[in-house]
Motif scaffolding. Structure first.
Motif, PDB file in Angstrom:
ATOM      1  N   ILE A   1      -2.981   7.220  -7.086  1.00 13.32           N
ATOM      2  CA  ILE A   1      -3.708   8.489  -7.119  1.00 13.32           C
ATOM      3  C   ILE A   1      -4.786   8.450  -8.197  1.00 13.32           C
ATOM      4  O   ILE A   1      -5.929   8.889  -7.972  1.00 13.32           O
ATOM      5  CB  ILE A   1      -2.726   9.668  -7.355  1.00 13.32           C
ATOM      6  N   ARG A   2      -4.437   7.919  -9.370  1.00  7.74           N
ATOM      7  CA  ARG A   2      -5.428   7.827 -10.451  1.00  7.74           C
ATOM      8  C   ARG A   2      -6.621   6.960 -10.033  1.00  7.74           C
ATOM      9  O   ARG A   2      -7.774   7.279 -10.338  1.00  7.74           O
ATOM     10  CB  ARG A   2      -4.776   7.238 -11.702  1.00  7.74           C
ATOM     11  N   ILE A   3      -6.353   5.871  -9.304  1.00  2.00           N
ATOM     12  CA  ILE A   3      -7.425   4.990  -8.848  1.00  2.00           C
ATOM     13  C   ILE A   3      -8.312   5.713  -7.836  1.00  2.00           C
ATOM     14  O   ILE A   3      -9.554   5.619  -7.891  1.00  2.00           O
ATOM     15  CB  ILE A   3      -6.837   3.704  -8.231  1.00  2.00           C
ATOM     16  N   ALA A   4      -7.686   6.455  -6.914  1.00  2.00           N
ATOM     17  CA  ALA A   4      -8.463   7.180  -5.909  1.00  2.00           C
ATOM     18  C   ALA A   4      -9.328   8.253  -6.552  1.00  2.00           C
ATOM     19  O   ALA A   4     -10.478   8.471  -6.154  1.00  2.00           O
ATOM     20  CB  ALA A   4      -7.513   7.806  -4.882  1.00  2.00           C
ATOM     21  N   VAL A   5      -8.798   8.921  -7.568  1.00  4.25           N
ATOM     22  CA  VAL A   5      -9.565   9.957  -8.270  1.00  4.25           C
ATOM     23  C   VAL A   5     -10.731   9.323  -9.022  1.00  4.25           C
ATOM     24  O   VAL A   5     -11.861   9.832  -8.995  1.00  4.25           O
ATOM     25  CB  VAL A   5      -8.654  10.744  -9.238  1.00  4.25           C
TER      26      VAL A   5
ATOM     27  N   LEU B   1     -11.034  17.071  -5.525  1.00  5.99           N
ATOM     28  CA  LEU B   1     -11.027  16.123  -4.411  1.00  5.99           C
ATOM     29  C   LEU B   1      -9.942  16.424  -3.378  1.00  5.99           C
ATOM     30  O   LEU B   1     -10.109  16.115  -2.197  1.00  5.99           O
ATOM     31  CB  LEU B   1     -10.816  14.697  -4.951  1.00  5.99           C
ATOM     32  N   GLY B   2      -8.837  17.032  -3.825  1.00  4.82           N
ATOM     33  CA  GLY B   2      -7.717  17.265  -2.911  1.00  4.82           C
ATOM     34  C   GLY B   2      -7.420  18.719  -2.658  1.00  4.82           C
ATOM     35  O   GLY B   2      -6.277  19.085  -2.338  1.00  4.82           O
ATOM     36  N   ALA B   3      -8.425  19.588  -2.773  1.00  3.19           N
ATOM     37  CA  ALA B   3      -8.211  21.035  -2.646  1.00  3.19           C
ATOM     38  C   ALA B   3      -7.632  21.423  -1.292  1.00  3.19           C
ATOM     39  O   ALA B   3      -6.822  22.336  -1.182  1.00  3.19           O
ATOM     40  CB  ALA B   3      -9.523  21.781  -2.892  1.00  3.19           C
TER      41      ALA B   3
ATOM     42  N   SER C   1     -11.981  10.993  -1.785  1.00  4.80           N
ATOM     43  CA  SER C   1     -11.245  12.168  -1.333  1.00  4.80           C
ATOM     44  C   SER C   1     -10.313  11.841  -0.167  1.00  4.80           C
ATOM     45  O   SER C   1      -9.187  12.353  -0.092  1.00  4.80           O
ATOM     46  CB  SER C   1     -12.226  13.270  -0.923  1.00  4.80           C
ATOM     47  N   GLU C   2     -10.774  10.981   0.752  1.00  5.74           N
ATOM     48  CA  GLU C   2      -9.965  10.651   1.927  1.00  5.74           C
ATOM     49  C   GLU C   2      -8.682   9.935   1.525  1.00  5.74           C
ATOM     50  O   GLU C   2      -7.594  10.256   1.998  1.00  5.74           O
ATOM     51  CB  GLU C   2     -10.776   9.790   2.886  1.00  5.74           C
ATOM     52  N   ARG C   3      -8.812   8.951   0.647  1.00  3.57           N
ATOM     53  CA  ARG C   3      -7.628   8.204   0.209  1.00  3.57           C
ATOM     54  C   ARG C   3      -6.691   9.095  -0.601  1.00  3.57           C
ATOM     55  O   ARG C   3      -5.468   9.017  -0.460  1.00  3.57           O
ATOM     56  CB  ARG C   3      -8.051   6.991  -0.613  1.00  3.57           C
ATOM     57  N   LEU C   4      -7.267   9.937  -1.464  1.00  3.38           N
ATOM     58  CA  LEU C   4      -6.438  10.863  -2.234  1.00  3.38           C
ATOM     59  C   LEU C   4      -5.658  11.770  -1.302  1.00  3.38           C
ATOM     60  O   LEU C   4      -4.476  12.045  -1.523  1.00  3.38           O
ATOM     61  CB  LEU C   4      -7.307  11.692  -3.182  1.00  3.38           C
ATOM     62  N   GLY C   5      -6.318  12.245  -0.247  1.00  2.00           N
ATOM     63  CA  GLY C   5      -5.637  13.105   0.715  1.00  2.00           C
ATOM     64  C   GLY C   5      -4.461  12.416   1.379  1.00  2.00           C
ATOM     65  O   GLY C   5      -3.390  13.012   1.560  1.00  2.00           O
TER      66      GLY C   5
ATOM     67  N   ASP D   1       0.850  -1.186   0.000  1.00  3.36           N
ATOM     68  CA  ASP D   1       0.000   0.000   0.000  1.00  3.36           C
ATOM     69  C   ASP D   1       0.884   1.233   0.000  1.00  3.36           C
ATOM     70  O   ASP D   1       1.704   1.407   0.907  1.00  3.36           O
ATOM     71  CB  ASP D   1      -0.894   0.005   1.247  1.00  3.36           C
ATOM     72  N   PRO D   2       0.784   2.125  -1.019  1.00  9.44           N
ATOM     73  CA  PRO D   2       1.639   3.314  -1.068  1.00  9.44           C
ATOM     74  C   PRO D   2       1.505   4.174   0.173  1.00  9.44           C
ATOM     75  O   PRO D   2       2.419   4.896   0.535  1.00  9.44           O
ATOM     76  CB  PRO D   2       1.138   4.063  -2.312  1.00  9.44           C
ATOM     77  N   ILE D   3       0.370   4.120   0.850  1.00 15.41           N
ATOM     78  CA  ILE D   3       0.164   4.959   2.029  1.00 15.41           C
ATOM     79  C   ILE D   3       1.075   4.522   3.164  1.00 15.41           C
ATOM     80  O   ILE D   3       1.461   5.307   4.016  1.00 15.41           O
ATOM     81  CB  ILE D   3      -1.316   4.886   2.476  1.00 15.41           C
ATOM     82  N   GLU D   4       1.479   3.202   3.169  1.00 12.98           N
ATOM     83  CA  GLU D   4       2.211   2.685   4.303  1.00 12.98           C
ATOM     84  C   GLU D   4       3.724   2.764   4.120  1.00 12.98           C
ATOM     85  O   GLU D   4       4.470   2.370   4.987  1.00 12.98           O
ATOM     86  CB  GLU D   4       1.813   1.215   4.521  1.00 12.98           C
TER      87      GLU D   4
END
Length: 461
Positions: free
Chosen positions: A26-30, A68-70, A35-39, A7-10
């Motif tokens: 990121i493309r998958i989250a978009v 989504l990530g503003a 929004s939470e995962r993108l953040g 998992d890239p987050i980890e």
């Protein structure tokens, strides 16, 4: 989770960059509207990596990412963005997000941001600033483009010449909110606010409080006039190993400072522009639209077409010679190609030397002689090679002699043209990186064809 189960987050934040795996996540989250995962994916990224992300996707995906990530958008991202997409990003960002992002920037970064924007976007940026910052930015915009006044930041740390180290340290501690985000020196000024030297923070902290500031000034001190071209500013930083330098007005009064990161950014831009212009592609980027890229490249392709026609006209003058000796048609591109490559080598060295001020009127003729001798030596070496090839390939000894002599002539001329063309263009005020390539290629093609075919006509007929 990705395909390899990671998992890239980890992953370790210290190694978190915009690699292919992160980009895909990121493309998958978009696509999922998550929004939470993108953040979580955007938060560890450096602003430069987020800017790269926005530049690498198309307009539709760019807007989705911003939507989504503003809340993770900041001013540094605006600074890192390519100029070609800044207006689109500013137009799409919610006003409150844009305002907060702009207020985070130093005045020099705001100036760099707004100077290339259209009026509506300029107004949106300026309206977001506090009154004092807006005045500073608007005043900086009154200076000529590409001058030190546009490059400098107004936030500086100055100390009167009668202060000691203790006074300066107390000033820094008591005015934390007013200090620049990054600074390396304290500028010492006289009663007229004219800088007389600077003190490094390291020297300040390692010196006793009672020592006067004037006793620990650095030897590398140099001032930058506010109207000095930014290319000369970058040269001074590189030449004299400066970290920061004070900017002064016409009266010599301190009005700002330039730091090494801004100076090196200018130097990088100069180098990049030289490379792009040598290839005849102007200042384009990957984010430019088709029509913009076409418009930038068309003029120099047209110039190359004219020079190619000129070379063809030279060939046409020896049509009868070529008709009798078909071998000439086989060999003549070799002479022109070798000359073109040799000319490009000399040209690249010359343009770089002009940009770094290493090639000057005092040494230009020494460099010209050197390039001519280099061309002569290389020409003689390749003349022997091609002379042997000509004899073995076509069985005509005199043909080997002709191509050998033509090779020597063209490589010598190529070395001379590679230096003299950019130097001449620079003397008459034309950017040598922009226009030299076409002229040098024309010289080497015309001379190469004329020498080879002319000698062939005189010797072989």
């Amino acid at each position: 989770m990705t395909e390899n189960g990671i998992d890239p987050i980890e992953q370790d934040d210290d190694d978190y960059t915009l690699d292919g795996r992160t980009f895909s996540a990121i493309r998958i989250a978009v696509a999922a509207g998550d929004s939470e995962r993108l953040g979580k994916l955007l938060e560890p990224l450096h602003p430069a990596d987020i800017a790269d992300l926005l530049e690498q996707v198309d307009s539709a995906h760019r807007r989705e990412i911003l939507f989504l990530g503003a809340k993770f958008f900041d001013g540094e991202i605006l600074s890192e963005l390519d100029e070609g997409i800044r207006e689109e990003v500013i137009e799409f960002l919610p006003k409150e997000v844009l305002d907060e992002a702009v207020r985070e920037l130093e005045t020099d970064d705001v100036v760099d941001l707004v100077e290339d924007l259209e009026q509506p976007q300029q107004s949106a940026i300026l309206d977001a600033l506090e009154d004092a910052d807006r005045v500073a930015v608007e005043q900086a915009l009154t200076y000529p483009e590409y001058s030190a006044g546009r490059l400098m930041q107004r936030e500086v740390v100055a100390a009167p010449e009668h202060w000691n180290v203790g006074n300066a340290i107390d000033h820094l501690r008591n005015n934390k909110k007013e200090l620049p985000e990054q600074f390396y020196h304290i500028f010492v000024v006289d009663p007229k606010m004219q800088p007389i030297g600077y003190v490094t923070l390291g020297k300040l902290l390692s010196t006793k409080r009672s020592v006067p500031m004037t006793e620990i000034l650095e030897d590398s001190f140099r001032v930058i006039p506010v109207l000095q071209p930014e290319a000369d500013v970058a040269y001074a930083f590189n030449q004299y190993h400066l970290i920061s330098a004070p900017v002064v007005d016409d009266g010599g009064r301190l009005i700002g400072m330039i730091t090494i990161d801004d100076a090196m950014a200018v130097l990088d831009e100069e180098h990049e522009e030289d490379i792009m212009r040598l290839a005849g592609v102007g200042e384009g980027s990957l984010s430019d639209r088709v029509i913009e890229t076409t418009r930038q490249r068309f003029p120099w392709l047209a110039v190359n077409l004219v020079t190619a026609i000129l070379a063809s006209l030279v060939i046409a003058q020896f049509e009868a010679t070529i008709a009798q000796f078909v071998a000439l048609a086989v060999l003549m591109p070799i002479v022109a190609s070798m000359g073109g490559n040799a000319g490009t080598q000399s040209l690249t060295v010359a343009v770089r030397a002009i940009a770094t001020k290493d090639l000057t009127p005092s040494n230009v003729w020494r460099v010209v002689r050197r390039e001519a001798l280099v061309g002569l030596v290389n020409g003689l070496i390749f003349a022997v090679v091609m002379g042997v090839v000509g004899v073995l390939w076509f069985g005509t000894p005199m043909l080997g002699v002709v191509i050998a002599v033509a090779m020597v002539i063209n490589l010598v001329v190529a070395g001379l043209a590679g230096i003299l063309v950019p130097v001449t263009l620079d003397r008459i005020g034309v950017d040598p990186a922009l226009a030299s390539g076409a002229f040098v290629t024309t010289v080497t093609d015309v001379v190469g064809f004329f020498a080879f075919l002319g000698l062939a006509g005189a010797v072989l007929l």
